[in-house]
Enzyme design. Structure first.
Site, PDB file in Angstrom:
ATOM      1  N   GLU A  79      41.528  28.753  28.025  1.00  0.00           N
ATOM      2  CA  GLU A  79      41.640  29.213  29.408  1.00  0.00           C
ATOM      3  C   GLU A  79      42.972  28.801  30.033  1.00  0.00           C
ATOM      4  OE1 GLU A  79      39.879  31.316  31.118  1.00  0.00           O
ATOM      5  OE2 GLU A  79      38.502  31.596  29.448  1.00  0.00           O
ATOM      6  N   CYS A  93      39.863  48.237  33.718  1.00  0.00           N
ATOM      7  CA  CYS A  93      40.230  48.229  35.137  1.00  0.00           C
ATOM      8  C   CYS A  93      41.585  47.552  35.278  1.00  0.00           C
ATOM      9  CB  CYS A  93      39.162  47.490  35.944  1.00  0.00           C
ATOM     10  SG  CYS A  93      39.237  47.811  37.712  1.00  0.00           S
ATOM     11  N   CYS A 136      38.860  54.812  34.306  1.00  0.00           N
ATOM     12  CA  CYS A 136      37.610  54.869  35.067  1.00  0.00           C
ATOM     13  C   CYS A 136      36.504  55.600  34.305  1.00  0.00           C
ATOM     14  CB  CYS A 136      37.851  55.546  36.412  1.00  0.00           C
ATOM     15  SG  CYS A 136      38.984  54.614  37.474  1.00  0.00           S
ATOM     16  N   CYS A 174      34.310  53.378  32.363  1.00  0.00           N
ATOM     17  CA  CYS A 174      33.838  52.164  33.037  1.00  0.00           C
ATOM     18  C   CYS A 174      32.362  52.246  33.381  1.00  0.00           C
ATOM     19  CB  CYS A 174      34.657  51.944  34.313  1.00  0.00           C
ATOM     20  SG  CYS A 174      34.146  50.496  35.247  1.00  0.00           S
ATOM     21  N   CYS A 203      31.548  53.156  42.100  1.00  0.00           N
ATOM     22  CA  CYS A 203      32.744  52.392  42.451  1.00  0.00           C
ATOM     23  C   CYS A 203      33.398  53.028  43.673  1.00  0.00           C
ATOM     24  CB  CYS A 203      33.725  52.373  41.277  1.00  0.00           C
ATOM     25  SG  CYS A 203      35.297  51.582  41.650  1.00  0.00           S
TER      26      CYS A 203
END
Length: 356
Positions: free
Chosen positions: A38, A193, A200, A203, A209
């Site tokens: 991370e 995204c 899109c 998605c 959305c």
DNA sequence: AAATCGGGGAG
DNA sequence: CTCCCAGATTT
């Protein structure tokens, strides 16, 4: 920003189909291994991180190994990743863990946040992925997904907006499969995204959305209000000086910039000072001295001013009404002058108007 | 040339 | 607290 019902199930179903599941840090998901990944991923893309991560883990397989290492050795492994302060923080955190926490990362977000280099989002990522803790992340990817899904109308840099987005992120975090959900949201933001050209049609959140309903989902997140990149304009100003040492000032129109003030004759930067002056004032120019260029900034634009001093034989001021007038220097400086004009004239005055 | 990124540190 | 920066990549 009304939350919807089945957000997480849709995201998880998409993840099962299309998510990334074979990244190096997804094997042996220990808190230590996830933590290091991370930190690296905060600053660098996955494909770049992978070789660094593998080499790093080979050299420092445990938090104890990292804590025992010399800082130079740690930084050598970081070399090429940049952001070396983050490597130093990470090294320091490893020492703290070993010395004070029995080599075990705390189980709470608050606890993990005590370590240098780890904030709320990174803490939640580590704990949800490595321990299944129900804590939501809000990194750049998640901010983008949420801002688009809800067509968030304000800039996420505003505290109010950021808080609202944290609330949404926590709201959507499911109670099961917390680690997969965190990974799924990162993958969604990183692969579909995306900042530009979002996909899109692929998605799982496409149908409701709110950003998708607008013509252009990439309008979200609302961008940081620009430091009003002020437009730049340039002009030349003329300090016409007659044989008596007087200056020619021009009365500005009563409306517009510097309305009603006495200013200096102005011309475009492209124009020749000598030709313009001789034509406009029907005179002979005997000497031109360029003065130093400077920038004057208004509330809404920058004005770059190139002043020149010009010595002229006398000028007949006819047919222009009171528009032009000769002033002795002290008279001129007593008039209402725009700040940059005053600056030019004061400087000339201090120099004794020497034309060098 | 400008925006971006998550956390640290300054004010 | 709220800003602004580090330090490199991406657009």
């Amino acid at each position: 920003m009304q939350p919807v019902d089945n957000f997480a199930p849709r995201v998880l179903a998409w993840f099962d189909e299309h998510g990334r599941k074979n990244l190096p840090w997804q094997e042996h998901r220990t808190p230590y291994r996830v933590w290091i990944s991370e930190i690296m991923l905060q600053q660098t893309q996955v494909t770049t991180v992978i070789p660094y991560y593998q080499k790093f883990m080979a050299s420092f397989p445990t938090v104890e190994a990292l804590a025992d290492a010399e800082q130079d050795e740690v930084l050598a492994h970081w070399s090429g990743l940049g952001y070396y302060a983050r490597a130093r923080n990470m090294h320091k955190a490893a020492k703290m863990l070993v010395d004070e926490l029995d080599s075990e990362l705390p189980h709470s977000v608050e606890g993990v946040c005590e370590l240098p280099g780890i904030g709320r989002s990174t803490a939640a990522a580590i704990l949800s992925i490595s321990r299944g803790v129900q804590a939501a992340i809000l990194d750049g990817n998640v901010k983008r997904v949420l801002a688009r899904f809800h067509a968030v109308p304000t800039w996420p840099g505003e505290k109010k907006t950021e808080n609202a987005m944290w609330d949404l992120a926590e709201h959507y975090m499911p109670s099961e499969r917390c680690g997969d959900y965190t990974q799924a949201m990162m993958d969604l933001g990183a692969t579909l995204c995306t900042r530009s050209k979002p996909q899109c049609l692929l998605c799982p959140l496409e149908e409701d959305c709110q950003g998708r309903l607008t013509q252009d989902p990439t309008q979200f997140p609302i961008r940081k209000p620009k430091k009003a990149a002020k437009p730049e304009k340039s002009i030349q100003l003329l300090v016409l000086t007659n044989p008596k040492g007087q200056w020619l000032l021009e009365k500005r129109p009563s409306v517009g910039i510097w309305g009603g003030l006495w200013s200096l004759p102005e011309l475009a930067v492209e124009e020749s000072v000598v030709l313009h002056t001789e034509q406009r004032f029907a005179t002979q120019v005997s000497a031109v001295t360029p003065l130093s260029l400077f920038r004057h900034t208004f509330s809404h634009y920058h004005l770059d001013i190139s002043p020149s001093q010009i010595v002229v034989s006398d000028i007949q001021l006819v047919g222009e009404g009171d528009k032009y007038q000769w002033f002795n220097p002290d008279e001129a400086l007593a008039q209402g002058l725009p700040a940059p004009v005053r600056r030019i004239l004061e400087q000339l005055n201090e120099l004794g108007m020497s034309v060098r």
